[in-house]
Each structure stands twice: as structure tokens, then as C-alpha cells.
Design a protein around this motif. Structure first.
Motif, PDB file in Angstrom:
ATOM      1  N   LYS A   1       0.826  -1.219   0.000  1.00 25.39           N
ATOM      2  CA  LYS A   1       0.000   0.000   0.000  1.00 25.39           C
ATOM      3  C   LYS A   1       0.858   1.268   0.000  1.00 25.39           C
ATOM      4  CE  LYS A   1      -2.162  -1.437   3.723  1.00 25.39           C
ATOM      5  NZ  LYS A   1      -1.743  -2.845   3.762  1.00 25.39           N
ATOM      6  N   GLY A   2       2.150   1.141  -0.275  1.00 32.80           N
ATOM      7  CA  GLY A   2       3.024   2.299  -0.332  1.00 32.80           C
ATOM      8  C   GLY A   2       4.291   2.077   0.471  1.00 32.80           C
ATOM      9  N   GLY A   3       5.216   3.052   0.344  1.00 27.40           N
ATOM     10  CA  GLY A   3       6.497   2.935   1.033  1.00 27.40           C
ATOM     11  C   GLY A   3       7.590   2.553   0.064  1.00 27.40           C
ATOM     12  N   THR A   4       8.574   1.831   0.538  1.00 25.24           N
ATOM     13  CA  THR A   4       9.669   1.403  -0.327  1.00 25.24           C
ATOM     14  C   THR A   4       9.290   0.133  -1.063  1.00 25.24           C
ATOM     15  OG1 THR A   4      10.681   0.169   1.482  1.00 25.24           O
ATOM     16  CG2 THR A   4      11.395   2.445   1.186  1.00 25.24           C
ATOM     17  N   LEU A   5       9.803   0.005  -2.298  1.00 28.32           N
ATOM     18  CA  LEU A   5       9.491  -1.157  -3.130  1.00 28.32           C
ATOM     19  C   LEU A   5      10.656  -1.400  -4.065  1.00 28.32           C
ATOM     20  CD1 LEU A   5       7.285  -3.245  -3.942  1.00 28.32           C
ATOM     21  CD2 LEU A   5       6.538  -1.598  -5.671  1.00 28.32           C
ATOM     22  N   SER A   6      10.967  -2.652  -4.271  1.00 29.12           N
ATOM     23  CA  SER A   6      12.065  -3.005  -5.165  1.00 29.12           C
ATOM     24  C   SER A   6      11.736  -2.563  -6.595  1.00 29.12           C
ATOM     25  CB  SER A   6      12.317  -4.511  -5.122  1.00 29.12           C
ATOM     26  OG  SER A   6      13.137  -4.928  -6.195  1.00 29.12           O
ATOM     27  N   ALA A   7      12.711  -1.913  -7.244  1.00 31.86           N
ATOM     28  CA  ALA A   7      12.513  -1.477  -8.629  1.00 31.86           C
ATOM     29  C   ALA A   7      12.265  -2.679  -9.536  1.00 31.86           C
ATOM     30  CB  ALA A   7      13.721  -0.684  -9.114  1.00 31.86           C
ATOM     31  N   ALA A   8      12.974  -3.788  -9.278  1.00 29.37           N
ATOM     32  CA  ALA A   8      12.807  -4.989 -10.102  1.00 29.37           C
ATOM     33  C   ALA A   8      11.400  -5.560  -9.948  1.00 29.37           C
ATOM     34  CB  ALA A   8      13.848  -6.037  -9.717  1.00 29.37           C
ATOM     35  N   VAL A   9      10.884  -5.564  -8.720  1.00 29.30           N
ATOM     36  CA  VAL A   9       9.530  -6.060  -8.487  1.00 29.30           C
ATOM     37  C   VAL A   9       8.515  -5.150  -9.157  1.00 29.30           C
ATOM     38  CG1 VAL A   9       7.774  -6.478  -6.716  1.00 29.30           C
ATOM     39  CG2 VAL A   9      10.128  -7.241  -6.354  1.00 29.30           C
ATOM     40  N   PHE A  10       8.711  -3.846  -9.047  1.00 29.15           N
ATOM     41  CA  PHE A  10       7.755  -2.897  -9.622  1.00 29.15           C
ATOM     42  C   PHE A  10       7.670  -3.034 -11.136  1.00 29.15           C
ATOM     43  CE2 PHE A  10       6.799   1.430 -11.256  1.00 29.15           C
ATOM     44  CZ  PHE A  10       5.500   1.526 -10.774  1.00 29.15           C
ATOM     45  N   LYS A  11       8.795  -3.324 -11.772  1.00 32.10           N
ATOM     46  CA  LYS A  11       8.818  -3.388 -13.231  1.00 32.10           C
ATOM     47  C   LYS A  11       8.009  -4.560 -13.795  1.00 32.10           C
ATOM     48  CE  LYS A  11      13.149  -0.955 -14.251  1.00 32.10           C
ATOM     49  NZ  LYS A  11      14.459  -1.046 -14.900  1.00 32.10           N
ATOM     50  N   VAL A  12       7.738  -5.572 -13.006  1.00 31.66           N
ATOM     51  CA  VAL A  12       6.991  -6.723 -13.533  1.00 31.66           C
ATOM     52  C   VAL A  12       5.511  -6.659 -13.169  1.00 31.66           C
ATOM     53  CG1 VAL A  12       9.015  -8.223 -13.474  1.00 31.66           C
ATOM     54  CG2 VAL A  12       7.493  -8.134 -11.492  1.00 31.66           C
ATOM     55  N   GLN A  13       5.065  -5.566 -12.516  1.00 33.36           N
ATOM     56  CA  GLN A  13       3.659  -5.436 -12.174  1.00 33.36           C
ATOM     57  C   GLN A  13       2.849  -5.013 -13.399  1.00 33.36           C
ATOM     58  OE1 GLN A  13       2.778  -6.571  -9.164  1.00 33.36           O
ATOM     59  NE2 GLN A  13       5.005  -6.966  -9.082  1.00 33.36           N
ATOM     60  N   LYS A  14       1.567  -5.364 -13.409  1.00 28.97           N
ATOM     61  CA  LYS A  14       0.698  -5.093 -14.547  1.00 28.97           C
ATOM     62  C   LYS A  14      -0.381  -4.062 -14.273  1.00 28.97           C
ATOM     63  CE  LYS A  14       2.827  -8.030 -17.118  1.00 28.97           C
ATOM     64  NZ  LYS A  14       3.673  -7.522 -18.234  1.00 28.97           N
ATOM     65  N   GLY A  15      -0.545  -3.651 -13.018  1.00 27.33           N
ATOM     66  CA  GLY A  15      -1.584  -2.680 -12.755  1.00 27.33           C
ATOM     67  C   GLY A  15      -1.794  -2.450 -11.284  1.00 27.33           C
ATOM     68  N   VAL A  16      -2.942  -1.844 -10.969  1.00 27.62           N
ATOM     69  CA  VAL A  16      -3.290  -1.457  -9.604  1.00 27.62           C
ATOM     70  C   VAL A  16      -4.485  -2.294  -9.146  1.00 27.62           C
ATOM     71  CG1 VAL A  16      -3.966   0.442  -8.077  1.00 27.62           C
ATOM     72  CG2 VAL A  16      -2.471   0.893 -10.056  1.00 27.62           C
ATOM     73  N   ALA A  17      -4.434  -2.828  -7.924  1.00 22.23           N
ATOM     74  CA  ALA A  17      -5.506  -3.642  -7.372  1.00 22.23           C
ATOM     75  C   ALA A  17      -6.204  -2.891  -6.245  1.00 22.23           C
ATOM     76  CB  ALA A  17      -4.958  -4.966  -6.852  1.00 22.23           C
ATOM     77  N   ALA A  18      -7.508  -3.200  -6.056  1.00 21.44           N
ATOM     78  CA  ALA A  18      -8.282  -2.647  -4.947  1.00 21.44           C
ATOM     79  C   ALA A  18      -8.623  -3.802  -4.013  1.00 21.44           C
ATOM     80  CB  ALA A  18      -9.546  -1.971  -5.443  1.00 21.44           C
TER      81      ALA A  18
END
Length: 510
Positions: free
Chosen positions: A413-430
Motif C-alpha cells: 500500500k506504499g512505502g519502499t518497493l524493489s525497482a525490479a519487483v515494480f517493473k513486472v507489475q501489470k496494474g493497480v488492485a483494490a
């Protein structure tokens, strides 16, 4: 007495063997669907056997009440069989859940997402060692069931026909394959689930055979009647004011062809075939007792009288209405509700709803409530007595909107996140947090901004769905440790049809 195999059960067994043979040749969609059909048939058969077994256990209870000393040792064995088989079925159910989870879980319709997955069964049953454990449990349960037979000859005869056993095809013995490899190595998930259902079928059929044989032993023993005792069988020990109380009274160990004289509180009652029927309309809340006297001539011609006292409780109507999830009803989802009236069978109880909503019966004493507006609704309960429906009471419930979900990316839900992990995400979930219902929200739009490492200026883009657009994907590929990501204007649509604006989230990539 072995459980007879009906044509339906024989067909299920035949289909199971044919499909196992076809599995070695090809794993097509048709075969997967065929396994699904067979699994459903086996499951239905298992449910039917369970119902039949429950009836036998009820008969054990009935016989115990008639002759406790003679029936108790046999019933204790039956109770042990029930516990052992229930434990085995629960263990197999847990294996099914693990295999389904390892293969990707269930879809929104409650069906296996990836029925053709070949890795999950091998991983769970071979790599994690559950196959040998299951094999050992089957062998142990088989021996425990056979131990219920005290006669060695009978035990050996049953061992030849008991369905629950470990069987290995001859060719697999030559190839030195284990039982686990034969049944679960590189087989589709749906096939593994079907195999486990078939083992449960063997457990339930074996349970049925053993308890049938045990129950038969009750009838093989000779009844010796050496005392007279009045027996009173009432339709209920607890009745509600206005409800009819009825009891059947008879003299135990006495011929039904001779009618004794039976009185209740000094008043004679009708007697037919040795059985007297006493009925009265319940009135006055509290404990009520009545005295029974049964008189008849013995073999010497003398009249002997036997007496007994019975009692029943009369209570005021009590209604219980409860939401199975929580003390409110939510808009847009199925709200399970349980309804009961003390002393009244569930099939005689009905309920309706007053207010913006509907109530659908899902089973005895069970309803599904659906509401459409914030405020309150009232659930009204009625019960049937002697063919007449009477109101029993009501209960008011608050109705609310489903709480707002929170936005997440990569489960954060926010804060620090690995750049490598972020690059493989496909969108935003609720995601709904700490909410008991299986309610789903879908993100319909959002705005995302990038700043910091990899960007000379702040860049912003939008999406009209839950997924990253091609433009956003290009920006994401420029992200690296030190990039800051901001997601706001997040809109999500819930099962109640409303669209919510969710709080923004931000990340610093590392």
C-alpha cells in the motif's frame, strides 16, 4: 453385510478406470472435462453413502436406548469406525486443497483454474512426501477396520472384499514404481483430485460395510425379557404454548395383541395394539408432569399395575435471527442469515424481510439476504403449528455500504518497493481489508506520476482500467532505484455498483 453396488456406482468405477487408461495417452480438454465429470459423480456418490451411513449410526442410537447393556459394546466399535473414517476423509480433503492451491487455486466460479497442471500433484505427493503418508494411512485404516471383526475367519473373508486397499498394477511392480508415482506422478491436477475422491469413496464404502456388519450383530443376539416397564414416547419434551403435546405409552415386553388398561392422571386413554396415545394442548410456561398407570392380567389371571411418571417443559416462543457474518447487512453481497424458533423444527419456520431488500431460502433455517439501500430492514419470522402459521417475532438489522478498499501494487500500500519487483507489475488492485465477505472491487481508472532517478522532470500518465497502459509501461522501464512513483485519482467499482475514490499511494523504489 457389504454395501450393494448400484448400477450408477458401477458406471462411476468403470469411467474412472477408462479415464486413467486414456490419461497415459493424451491430456486433452475433453479428457480433463471427463475427469471433472467423474469427480463430480464420485462426490455425489460419496454424499449418498454418507447419508446412508448416518442413518445406520442413528439406528445404533435407537437400539442403545432400548437395550444399553447389550448394544453399547457394539456401538462403541461403530463410533470408533466413524471417527477413524472421518479423520481420513478430512486428511484427504486437506490434500485436495493443497494440490488445488499449488496449481493456482480456484476461479471466481469456484472451479480449478488450471485443471491440466502436471507439477502440483507431483510436488505435493512426491516432493513433499504426502503420497507415502497417505499410503501408510490407508494401510493403517484398513487394519483398524478389519480389527473390528473378532472372528478370525470372518475377518479374513472381509479382507478379501473390503474396498479400501493399496493396489499396484503388475506392470508397475516390474518397473519398480512406487504407489505414489503410479497414482500422482505427472498427472493433471483434476486427475489427482479425482483419484483422491475415489479413495474417499473406498473409505466410505468400507465404513458402510463394517458398520452394517456390526449392526447385524445386534439382531443376531437373543433378546431376553424378564421385567415389565412402562415406556413413554413423546413427540417433544419441550413445547411452546399453543403447540400440541402428544405421547405414546406402552408396556415394554408385552404382546401388542392384548390391550392393557392405561390411565394418565387417573383418566383412561385410548389403547390400540397395546399402545396408548395421550395428547393435550400445552398451556402454562414451566415444567409439567403426569402420572401413568398400566394394568393387565398376568399368566395367573391376577391384575398387576405398573406406574411411571413423565414430564415435559412448556416454554414461551423464542425467536433467533442472526447474520452469519456480522451484525449488519451489506449492500451488493449475499448476506447469510440463520433463523430458528426454539422447539420448532427448521422446516416449519419461515422468514420474510421488510424494507429495501429480499430474502431467499437456502436451506433449513438458512437464508440469503440482499439489501439495496443504506438504513434498516426487519426480518419477520413465522412458524407453523398444527397446520396454522403464526408470527413468532422479528429482528431489525442495519444496512450499510461495503467499506472502501485500499489500493495496492505488488501487494503493498506504499512505502519502499524493489525497482525490479515494480517493473513486472501489470496494474493497480483494490483490496478489502478485514472484511468477512468475498466481495471484489475493480479499479476503473487512475493517474500515475514518476519523478527522481531516471526522470529529469515529473511525468504523469493515466489509465482507464486497472492495468498499466503501453505509455505507462514505457515509463516503468525507465524506473530504477531512487525513482519516486505517485498513484492518485484511483477509482474502483464495487459489487454494489458504486464507484469509490480511493486514497493515493506512493512508492520509493530501491
Amino acid at each position: 453385510m457389504a454395501l450393494p453396488k448400484e448400477p450408477r456406482q458401477k458406471m462411476i468405477n468403470l469411467m474412472y478406470l477408462v479415464l486413467m487408461a486414456m490419461l497415459a495417452l493424451n491430456v486433452s480438454a475433453e479428457i480433463l472435462n471427463a475427469f471433472k465429470t467423474v469427480n463430480e459423480s464420485i462426490t455425489n456418490s460419496n454424499n449418498a453413502i454418507t447419508q446412508k451411513n448416518n442413518l445406520v449410526y442413528q439406528q445404533f442410537e435407537k437400539q442403545l436406548s432400548i437395550d444399553p447393556e447389550r448394544v453399547r459394546p457394539i456401538k462403541e466399535k461403530a463410533d470408533q469406525v466413524k471417527i477413524l473414517c472421518e479423520q481420513m476423509n478430512l486428511y484427504i480433503d486437506s490434500l485436495k486443497k493443497v494440490i488445488i492451491r499449488e496449481s493456482g487455486g480456484l476461479n471466481d466460479s469456484g472451479e480449478i483454474k488450471d485443471m491440466s497442471n502436471l507439477d502440483a500433484p507431483s510436488r505435493v505427493m512426491e516432493n513433499q512426501g504426502q503420497g507415502p503418508i497417505l499410503e501408510k494411512k490407508i494401510e493403517t485404516l484398513r487394519q483398524q477396520l478389519l480389527s473390528m471383526y473378532d472372528n478370525p475367519v470372518e475377518r479374513e473373508e472381509v479382507a478379501q472384499i473390503l474396498p479400501l486397499k493399496i493396489e499396484m498394477p503388475k506392470k508397475t511392480i516390474d518397473n519398480k514404481k512406487t504407489w505414489t508415482q503410479v497414482n500422482f506422478e505427472m498427472v493433471p491436477t483434476i486427475a489427482a483430485i479425482t483419484i483422491l475422491s475415489k479413495i474417499q469413496n473406498d473409505v466410505k464404502n468400507s465404513e458402510a460395510q463394517v458398520i452394517d456388519d456390526l449392526f447385524k450383530k445386534i439382531g443376531q443376539q437373543e433378546f431376553v425379557f424378564d421385567t415389565y416397564k412402562p415406556l413413554i414416547s413423546a413427540n417433544a419434551g419441550y413445547v411452546i404454548a399453543g403447540q400440541k403435546y402428544e405421547a405414546q405409552i406402552m408396556l415394554g415386553a408385552y404382546s401388542s395383541t392384548i390391550n392393557p388398561t392405561i390411565t394418565v392422571n387417573g383418566q383412561p386413554i385410548p389403547v390400540q395394539n397395546g399402545v396408548g396415545t395421550f395428547s393435550t394442548v400445552a398451556s402454562g410456561v414451566g415444567l409439567h408432569t403426569y402420572n401413568v398407570a398400566i394394568s393387565l392380567k398376568d399368566q395367573s389371571g391376577q391384575i398387576k399395575t405398573y406406574t411411571a411418571t413423565a414430564e415435559y417443559m412448556v416454554g414461551a416462543p423464542a425467536v433467533s435471527v442472526s447474520a452469519d457474518k456480522m451484525n449488519v447487512l451489506y449492500i451488493g453481497v449475499d448476506n447469510p442469515i440463520s433463523v430458528a424458533v426454539a422447539g420448532v423444527p427448521a422446516e416449519k419456520v419461515s422468514a420474510t424481510i421488510s424494507g429495501p431488500g429480499s430474502l431467499i431460502k437456502s436451506g433449513p433455517g438458512k437464508y440469503i439476504a440482499r439489501v439495496s439501500a443504506v438504513g434498516t430492514v426487519t426480518v419477520n419470522v413465522s412458524a407453523e403449528f398444527d397446520g396454522q402459521v403464526r408470527p413468532m417475532g422479528s429482528m431489525e438489522f442495519r444496512t450499510k455500504r461495503i467499506p472502501d478498499p485500499v489500493a495496492e501494487v505488488a501487494g503493498s500500500k506504499g512505502g519502499t518497493l524493489s525497482a525490479a519487483v515494480f517493473k513486472v507489475q501489470k496494474g493497480v488492485a483494490a483490496v478489502l481489508e478485514n472484511f468477512d465477505f468475498d466481495a471484489k472491487f475493480v479499479v476503473t481508472s487512475f493517474t500515475i506520476g514518476f519523478d527522481g532517478a531516471g526522470f529529469s522532470d515529473y511525468i504523469e500518465a493515466s489509465s482507464n482500467s486497472a492495468y498499466f497502459t503501453e505509455e505507462i509501461e514505457r515509463y516503468i522501464q525507465r524506473c530504477r532505484p531512487g525513482t519516486r512513483v505517485f498513484i492518485d485519482n484511483i477509482h474502483a467499482r464495487g459489487p454494489d455498483g458504486t464507484t469509490r475514490l480511493l486514497p493515493p499511494i506512493s512508492f520509493k523504489l530501491n
